[in-house]
Scaffold this motif. Structure first.
Motif, PDB file in Angstrom:
ATOM      1  N   ALA A 204       0.690  -1.264  -0.121  1.00 22.05           N
ATOM      2  CA  ALA A 204      -0.552  -0.419  -0.042  1.00 22.05           C
ATOM      3  C   ALA A 204       0.683   1.239  -0.148  1.00 22.05           C
ATOM      4  N   ALA A 205       2.224   1.158   0.777  1.00 22.28           N
ATOM      5  CA  ALA A 205       3.177   2.400   1.149  1.00 22.28           C
ATOM      6  C   ALA A 205       3.496   2.340  -1.160  1.00 22.28           C
ATOM      7  N   ASP A 206       3.794   1.448  -1.840  1.00 20.59           N
ATOM      8  CA  ASP A 206       3.937   1.465  -3.308  1.00 20.59           C
ATOM      9  C   ASP A 206       3.290   2.510  -4.339  1.00 20.59           C
ATOM     10  N   VAL A 207       1.446   2.398  -3.583  1.00 24.50           N
ATOM     11  CA  VAL A 207       0.700   1.999  -4.788  1.00 24.50           C
ATOM     12  C   VAL A 207      -0.630   2.369  -4.532  1.00 24.50           C
ATOM     13  N   GLY A 208      -0.920   2.620  -2.570  1.00 21.12           N
ATOM     14  CA  GLY A 208      -2.192   2.778  -1.931  1.00 21.12           C
ATOM     15  C   GLY A 208      -3.386   1.129  -2.285  1.00 21.12           C
ATOM     16  N   ASP A 209      -3.869   1.748  -1.360  1.00 18.90           N
ATOM     17  CA  ASP A 209      -4.611   0.760  -0.587  1.00 18.90           C
ATOM     18  C   ASP A 209      -6.221   0.153  -1.658  1.00 18.90           C
ATOM     19  N   GLU A 210      -6.825   0.939  -2.572  1.00 10.20           N
ATOM     20  CA  GLU A 210      -7.875   0.722  -3.041  1.00 10.20           C
ATOM     21  C   GLU A 210      -6.933   0.177  -4.308  1.00 10.20           C
ATOM     22  N   PRO A 211      -6.126   0.520  -5.253  1.00 10.36           N
ATOM     23  CA  PRO A 211      -5.782   0.001  -6.211  1.00 10.36           C
ATOM     24  C   PRO A 211      -4.976  -1.746  -5.512  1.00 10.36           C
ATOM     25  N   LEU A 212      -4.138  -1.770  -4.696  1.00  6.58           N
ATOM     26  CA  LEU A 212      -4.510  -3.527  -4.709  1.00  6.58           C
ATOM     27  C   LEU A 212      -5.281  -4.440  -3.914  1.00  6.58           C
ATOM     28  N   MET A 213      -6.311  -3.812  -3.714  1.00  5.80           N
ATOM     29  CA  MET A 213      -8.403  -4.513  -3.861  1.00  5.80           C
ATOM     30  C   MET A 213      -8.514  -4.397  -4.947  1.00  5.80           C
ATOM     31  N   LEU A 214      -8.550  -3.528  -5.871  1.00  7.63           N
ATOM     32  CA  LEU A 214      -8.987  -3.683  -7.517  1.00  7.63           C
ATOM     33  C   LEU A 214      -7.923  -4.814  -8.433  1.00  7.63           C
ATOM     34  N   ALA A 215      -6.752  -5.462  -7.601  1.00  6.94           N
ATOM     35  CA  ALA A 215      -5.713  -6.041  -8.575  1.00  6.94           C
ATOM     36  C   ALA A 215      -5.889  -7.325  -8.200  1.00  6.94           C
ATOM     37  N   LEU A 216      -6.666  -7.382  -6.787  1.00  3.37           N
ATOM     38  CA  LEU A 216      -6.966  -9.186  -6.513  1.00  3.37           C
ATOM     39  C   LEU A 216      -8.115  -9.804  -6.966  1.00  3.37           C
ATOM     40  N   ASP A 217      -8.765  -8.937  -7.907  1.00  3.58           N
ATOM     41  CA  ASP A 217      -9.785  -9.992  -9.147  1.00  3.58           C
ATOM     42  C   ASP A 217      -8.915  -9.085 -10.551  1.00  3.58           C
ATOM     43  N   SER A 218      -8.625  -7.646 -10.869  1.00  2.00           N
ATOM     44  CA  SER A 218      -8.572  -7.546 -12.671  1.00  2.00           C
ATOM     45  C   SER A 218      -7.193  -7.200 -11.976  1.00  2.00           C
ATOM     46  N   PRO A 219      -6.454  -6.849 -13.911  1.00  2.00           N
ATOM     47  CA  PRO A 219      -5.189  -6.405 -13.883  1.00  2.00           C
ATOM     48  C   PRO A 219      -5.800  -4.694 -13.344  1.00  2.00           C
ATOM     49  N   ALA A 220      -4.884  -4.400 -12.886  1.00  2.00           N
ATOM     50  CA  ALA A 220      -5.125  -3.232 -12.333  1.00  2.00           C
ATOM     51  C   ALA A 220      -3.477  -2.195 -12.255  1.00  2.00           C
ATOM     52  N   TRP A 221      -3.833  -1.070 -12.413  1.00  2.00           N
ATOM     53  CA  TRP A 221      -2.361   0.702 -12.646  1.00  2.00           C
ATOM     54  C   TRP A 221      -2.784   1.269 -12.564  1.00  2.00           C
ATOM     55  N   ILE A 222      -1.509   2.090 -11.418  1.00  2.00           N
ATOM     56  CA  ILE A 222      -2.165   3.349 -10.916  1.00  2.00           C
ATOM     57  C   ILE A 222      -0.420   4.276 -11.806  1.00  2.00           C
ATOM     58  N   ALA A 223      -1.473   5.777 -11.813  1.00  2.00           N
ATOM     59  CA  ALA A 223      -0.612   6.847 -12.551  1.00  2.00           C
ATOM     60  C   ALA A 223      -1.138   7.870 -12.216  1.00  2.00           C
ATOM     61  N   ARG A 224      -0.598   8.573 -12.397  1.00  2.00           N
ATOM     62  CA  ARG A 224      -0.754   9.731 -11.620  1.00  2.00           C
ATOM     63  C   ARG A 224      -1.151  10.803 -12.250  1.00  2.00           C
ATOM     64  N   ASP A 225      -0.561  10.744 -13.990  1.00  2.00           N
ATOM     65  CA  ASP A 225      -0.982  10.802 -14.919  1.00  2.00           C
ATOM     66  C   ASP A 225      -2.308  10.182 -15.364  1.00  2.00           C
ATOM     67  N   ARG A 226      -3.821  10.493 -15.597  1.00  2.00           N
ATOM     68  CA  ARG A 226      -4.714   9.224 -16.286  1.00  2.00           C
ATOM     69  C   ARG A 226      -4.680   9.149 -17.659  1.00  2.00           C
ATOM     70  N   VAL A 227      -4.123  10.395 -17.942  1.00  2.95           N
ATOM     71  CA  VAL A 227      -3.611   9.662 -19.525  1.00  2.95           C
ATOM     72  C   VAL A 227      -2.915   8.667 -19.696  1.00  2.95           C
ATOM     73  N   ALA A 228      -2.217   9.157 -19.285  1.00  2.00           N
ATOM     74  CA  ALA A 228      -1.091   8.058 -19.851  1.00  2.00           C
ATOM     75  C   ALA A 228      -1.104   6.571 -19.169  1.00  2.00           C
ATOM     76  N   GLY A 229      -1.677   6.596 -18.151  1.00  3.64           N
ATOM     77  CA  GLY A 229      -2.197   5.324 -17.499  1.00  3.64           C
ATOM     78  C   GLY A 229      -2.890   4.780 -18.225  1.00  3.64           C
TER      79      GLY A 229
END
Length: 337
Positions: free
Chosen positions: A106-131
């Motif tokens: 969670a210190a790397d990517v946040g807690d919510e992305p870890l939850m989403l990644a339990l079931d599906s491919p998940a990405w994090i990006a400060r820049d949403r367009v680049a992500g």
């Protein structure tokens, strides 16, 4: 947003904290104006794949992440390779980067992305367009954005607003309609609803039904009702609970409604970084009752590996009452885009 959520925010009758409301009102005007200006000036980008936004109108506490996980599940069931995309709030990495459950915390990517990644491919990006472009290049055929209603960077095929549907005499989802920091709203209600395609009203598992007065608030917008229910029963025996989410008192209610023998409960600020001394105190408190420590699955993801062995993570899931209607709305959005 890491804060202790004031209960008086949700008092639409303004019976509590009148001085705080008055003093914070000028800051609310500044916040609302800045949000409106940012949205009006943006030119949304089409990333080449349909974008489904799961957002809300208040500062946390509506249940966006469970709804996003369920939308992703429905897309998978329709054989659509959908990926999640989040800003990664609370994490140190800027991205774009795919969340790796074996490597990231969670210190790397946040807690919510870890939850989403339990079931599906998940990405994090400060820049949403680049992500979005990175995820599309990696094979995503649709993107589900977690917490992006006030982010206008991407063109959206479908914008869903998640609303906490639990209403009480002293608790209304939008309070008196005041914008942060004098109330819970990220933007005025009318402005936020104007950019939405539909509303998801999220209810506790044991609630009788959606409040007709609340439903009338949304006018002609389609409304999908979902239930937030346990994905597993609480463990037997006495429990000491704790939670660091926007509305921790709802976790306490949910545990009791699920039949938990809850002997004590400790609230923490949203996205709290639990200190070792806090957890030791809770462990000592549990020892006094011969109890087990329990927290939300999201809070559990922020614990160290050592503490995860000593705390139960209680999972919940969102389930739509009319799943077919939601699936049809998703198909329509993907077809049009």
């Amino acid at each position: 947003m890491k804060l202790n959520t004031p209960r008086w925010w949700y008092d639409r009758e303004r019976r509590h904290a009148p001085m705080a409301r008055m003093l914070l009102k000028p800051l609310s005007w500044v916040w609302a104006a800045a949000t409106a200006r940012r949205i009006a000036r943006a030119t949304p980008v089409d990333p080449g794949v349909p974008v489904i936004s799961i957002g809300n109108l208040t500062v946390g506490g509506s249940g966006k992440t469970p709804v996003a996980r369920e939308i992703l599940r429905l897309l998978r069931a329709a054989d659509i390779d959908a990926h999640a995309l989040s800003r990664g709030y609370g994490g140190r990495l800027e991205g774009p980067i795919r969340v790796d459950l074996a490597a990231h915390t969670a210190a790397d990517v946040g807690d919510e992305p870890l939850m989403l990644a339990l079931d599906s491919p998940a990405w994090i990006a400060r820049d949403r367009v680049a992500g979005a472009r990175t995820a599309a290049a990696a094979g995503a055929r649709a993107l589900v954005l977690d917490d992006a209603h006030q982010n206008p960077a991407l063109r959206k095929a479908l914008s869903l607003i998640v609303v906490d549907g639990e209403t009480r005499d002293d608790e209304w989802p939008f309070g008196d309609g005041s914008v942060f920091p004098s109330g819970p709203m990220r933007e005025p209600l009318r402005a936020g609803l104007a950019r939405a395609d539909a509303v998801v009203v999220l209810l506790p598992a044991d609630a009788p039904g959606a409040d007709p007065e609340l439903l009338a608030t949304f006018g002609a917008l389609p409304v999908f009702v979902a239930r937030l229910q346990p994905a597993a029963p609480p463990p037997p025996g006495p429990l000491v609970g704790f939670a660091g989410i926007a509305k921790p008192w709802k976790v306490e209610r949910s545990l009791k409604a699920a039949g938990a023998e809850l002997v004590d409960f400790a609230p923490f600020p949203d996205h709290a970084a639990f200190r070792d001394q806090d957890l030791r105190f809770l462990a000592d408190r549990a020892a006094q009752f011969g109890a087990t420590l329990i927290t939300t699955e999201k809070d559990w993801s922020r614990l160290t590996p050592e503490w995860r062995t000593r705390v139960v993570g209680w999972p919940v899931k969102a389930t739509f009452e009319d799943e077919a209607a939601v699936s049809a709305a998703l198909r329509a959005a993907l077809t049009v885009s």
